[in-house]
Design a protein around this motif. Sequence first.
Motif, mmCIF file in Angstrom:
data_model
loop_
_atom_site.group_PDB
_atom_site.id
_atom_site.type_symbol
_atom_site.label_atom_id
_atom_site.label_comp_id
_atom_site.label_asym_id
_atom_site.label_seq_id
_atom_site.Cartn_x
_atom_site.Cartn_y
_atom_site.Cartn_z
ATOM 1 N N ILE A 211 0.882 -1.172 0.000
ATOM 2 C CA ILE A 211 0.000 0.000 0.000
ATOM 3 C C ILE A 211 0.914 1.214 0.000
ATOM 4 O O ILE A 211 1.757 1.348 0.888
ATOM 5 C CB ILE A 211 -0.907 0.020 1.237
ATOM 6 N N LEU A 212 0.759 2.121 -0.962
ATOM 7 C CA LEU A 212 1.708 3.222 -1.078
ATOM 8 C C LEU A 212 1.037 4.496 -1.549
ATOM 9 O O LEU A 212 -0.057 4.476 -2.121
ATOM 10 C CB LEU A 212 2.831 2.845 -2.033
ATOM 11 N N SER A 213 1.734 5.603 -1.280
ATOM 12 C CA SER A 213 1.297 6.908 -1.769
ATOM 13 C C SER A 213 1.868 7.130 -3.161
ATOM 14 O O SER A 213 3.026 6.807 -3.431
ATOM 15 C CB SER A 213 1.768 8.003 -0.826
ATOM 16 N N LYS A 214 1.061 7.726 -4.041
ATOM 17 C CA LYS A 214 1.528 8.017 -5.385
ATOM 18 C C LYS A 214 2.435 9.243 -5.428
ATOM 19 O O LYS A 214 3.284 9.365 -6.320
ATOM 20 C CB LYS A 214 0.334 8.243 -6.314
ATOM 21 N N SER A 215 2.259 10.125 -4.461
ATOM 22 C CA SER A 215 2.980 11.402 -4.509
ATOM 23 C C SER A 215 4.089 11.520 -3.472
ATOM 24 O O SER A 215 4.926 12.408 -3.565
ATOM 25 C CB SER A 215 1.994 12.557 -4.304
ATOM 26 N N ARG A 216 4.101 10.638 -2.474
ATOM 27 C CA ARG A 216 5.078 10.750 -1.398
ATOM 28 C C ARG A 216 5.762 9.408 -1.176
ATOM 29 O O ARG A 216 5.225 8.358 -1.492
ATOM 30 C CB ARG A 216 4.392 11.219 -0.105
ATOM 31 N N ASP A 217 6.930 9.465 -0.600
ATOM 32 C CA ASP A 217 7.704 8.249 -0.353
ATOM 33 C C ASP A 217 7.259 7.617 0.963
ATOM 34 O O ASP A 217 7.936 7.710 1.982
ATOM 35 C CB ASP A 217 9.195 8.591 -0.311
ATOM 36 N N ILE A 218 6.103 6.988 0.917
ATOM 37 C CA ILE A 218 5.542 6.346 2.102
ATOM 38 C C ILE A 218 4.774 5.107 1.665
ATOM 39 O O ILE A 218 4.003 5.163 0.702
ATOM 40 C CB ILE A 218 4.635 7.321 2.902
ATOM 41 N N LYS A 219 5.009 3.975 2.332
ATOM 42 C CA LYS A 219 4.327 2.739 1.953
ATOM 43 C C LYS A 219 4.336 1.750 3.110
ATOM 44 O O LYS A 219 5.126 1.866 4.054
ATOM 45 C CB LYS A 219 4.973 2.100 0.726
ATOM 46 N N LYS A 220 3.434 0.765 3.019
ATOM 47 C CA LYS A 220 3.356 -0.353 3.947
ATOM 48 C C LYS A 220 3.237 -1.636 3.135
ATOM 49 O O LYS A 220 2.574 -1.655 2.096
ATOM 50 C CB LYS A 220 2.143 -0.224 4.885
ATOM 51 N N SER A 221 3.879 -2.715 3.626
ATOM 52 C CA SER A 221 3.824 -3.988 2.911
ATOM 53 C C SER A 221 3.579 -5.134 3.881
ATOM 54 O O SER A 221 3.879 -5.025 5.074
ATOM 55 C CB SER A 221 5.137 -4.241 2.142
ATOM 56 N N TYR A 222 3.016 -6.225 3.372
ATOM 57 C CA TYR A 222 2.892 -7.457 4.143
ATOM 58 C C TYR A 222 2.934 -8.637 3.186
ATOM 59 O O TYR A 222 2.582 -8.532 2.006
ATOM 60 C CB TYR A 222 1.616 -7.485 4.997
ATOM 61 N N LEU A 223 3.416 -9.766 3.694
ATOM 62 C CA LEU A 223 3.576 -10.970 2.889
ATOM 63 C C LEU A 223 2.446 -11.951 3.186
ATOM 64 O O LEU A 223 2.138 -12.211 4.351
ATOM 65 C CB LEU A 223 4.926 -11.625 3.184
ATOM 66 N N VAL A 224 1.828 -12.467 2.142
ATOM 67 C CA VAL A 224 0.798 -13.503 2.262
ATOM 68 C C VAL A 224 1.438 -14.831 1.864
ATOM 69 O O VAL A 224 1.951 -14.972 0.757
ATOM 70 C CB VAL A 224 -0.420 -13.207 1.378
ATOM 71 N N VAL A 225 1.409 -15.789 2.781
ATOM 72 C CA VAL A 225 1.979 -17.114 2.538
ATOM 73 C C VAL A 225 0.831 -18.123 2.555
ATOM 74 O O VAL A 225 0.169 -18.298 3.576
ATOM 75 C CB VAL A 225 3.028 -17.479 3.611
ATOM 76 N N GLN A 226 0.589 -18.767 1.428
ATOM 77 C CA GLN A 226 -0.510 -19.732 1.325
ATOM 78 C C GLN A 226 0.057 -21.143 1.195
ATOM 79 O O GLN A 226 0.921 -21.405 0.364
ATOM 80 C CB GLN A 226 -1.415 -19.414 0.141
ATOM 81 N N SER A 227 -0.452 -22.038 2.023
ATOM 82 C CA SER A 227 0.005 -23.429 1.999
ATOM 83 C C SER A 227 -0.437 -24.118 0.711
ATOM 84 O O SER A 227 -1.448 -23.743 0.104
ATOM 85 C CB SER A 227 -0.556 -24.192 3.198
ATOM 86 N N GLY A 228 0.320 -25.136 0.323
ATOM 87 C CA GLY A 228 -0.101 -25.970 -0.798
ATOM 88 C C GLY A 228 -1.244 -26.877 -0.385
ATOM 89 O O GLY A 228 -1.418 -27.191 0.790
ATOM 90 N N SER A 229 -2.031 -27.270 -1.346
ATOM 91 C CA SER A 229 -3.186 -28.123 -1.040
ATOM 92 C C SER A 229 -2.777 -29.591 -1.081
ATOM 93 O O SER A 229 -1.822 -29.979 -1.743
ATOM 94 C CB SER A 229 -4.314 -27.870 -2.045
#
Length: 449
Positions: A211-229
Amino acid sequence: MVAAQLLMVAISIFASCSKTTDDDKLPKQEDAETGVLYVRAANTDLYATEYAQELKQALETNIESNVPIRFEVSSSEKWCVAKVLTEPYRLQLSLSENQSISERKAVVTVESEKYDVSVTFNITQKAAWPTLRFSNDDEGKEQHKTASSQSWKWTVQSNLPYDDIEVQSTEGWCQVELADDDSAEDMKNYELTTTISDNPTEQRRNALVTILSKSRDIKKSYLVVQSGSTITVLNRKLVFDRGGGSRNVTVKSDASWQAECDADWITLEQSGVNLVIHTTSTTDDRTAQVTFKGRESPTITVNQIKYKAGDAYDVDGVVGTVGYVGDDKQFIFKQLDEELQYRQYDSADLDGTSNKDDGQANTIAAIENYIDKHIKYPAFTAAIMLNSEGNSGWYLPAINELSMMKAFITGSAWSSTEAYVLLAYSHDGSSTQIINKTKKLKVYAIRKF
């Protein structure tokens, strides 16, 4: 002369009346002692940080009064609340936090209720720093999810406008969406929805959401890890007779799945947790593999043979009637001419021929008893006597094998499965009985093919 005197009296009376009506709001005036009346401050341009705070500014006035002077105070903005304190006179400003990324201004006016004096303050509050954060501490951490499709919602707090925020995912199976918040002017609570699809493979997979700003240097991130079936099938080998038909295979999985087969004589149908396998009729033996899309295992082997129960069998000198076609075994049978005993005489020992599924094992045990103890087993002996002139593999069927071919049994027939010291299992085509081993019953020998 009289007229002039009357005019002077009228002017005097008018002047006296005008002075009386102006007592409640005196105009600015100047005299030798006090000069011009005023209320003023050393600094009328005030600057504040973005945080909630109180500011005080001293007021000066030369209005002399035996009681505190009453002032009217007004503010152009609700975020700036103003009032005048006495002893000494001073202006107090209460500012709320500025959560906006733009500075804001307010105008405060202090005015005497009785005298025509006032002072104006210009207040400027600094803009807040751009903010982009999750509402809860746990939100934004690495997310471990199962293989099934699912979605979850978080709240993202920001003072950035909606049009300035962008959400991204590195993988198509992980979709993110940010909903606008029209309920707040400055700090907003945006609803972030993350949706992941089923993982049809055995491999774990990752997606990075930003998730980030288009005009400013600011963002947040997270990793989604999904198990195999995982996919588990309860029957990995199916055998159809020449007539074909349909079979259900139960498929257990923690995600959606899709079965496929490249053989044109097989069609597949998914019904809930069941995979329905349809085959056509045939006059040949044939084999196909059913697999699951996106993975190497598990596989289901489908065999179809050119025989059906009741068909005559004559291959390489082996002659008989097909008695059973199933997933675990297929066998032919022969009915022997003579009714025989299970065992020729009673014994106090068990024979060790108690297997209900494997007549071949029972037959081997009976042969060993014959060799070691010289106990005679007429029904067993008659069955194994068929193994001559190049033939092999004939044996007395166990009770469950005998039940598989019950449609072809007439009268009571021995199985090779003993029940107790003096008793063994038999079948009459409709039900199972336990009979004394010395009684004479029909004998059917079977051979796998």
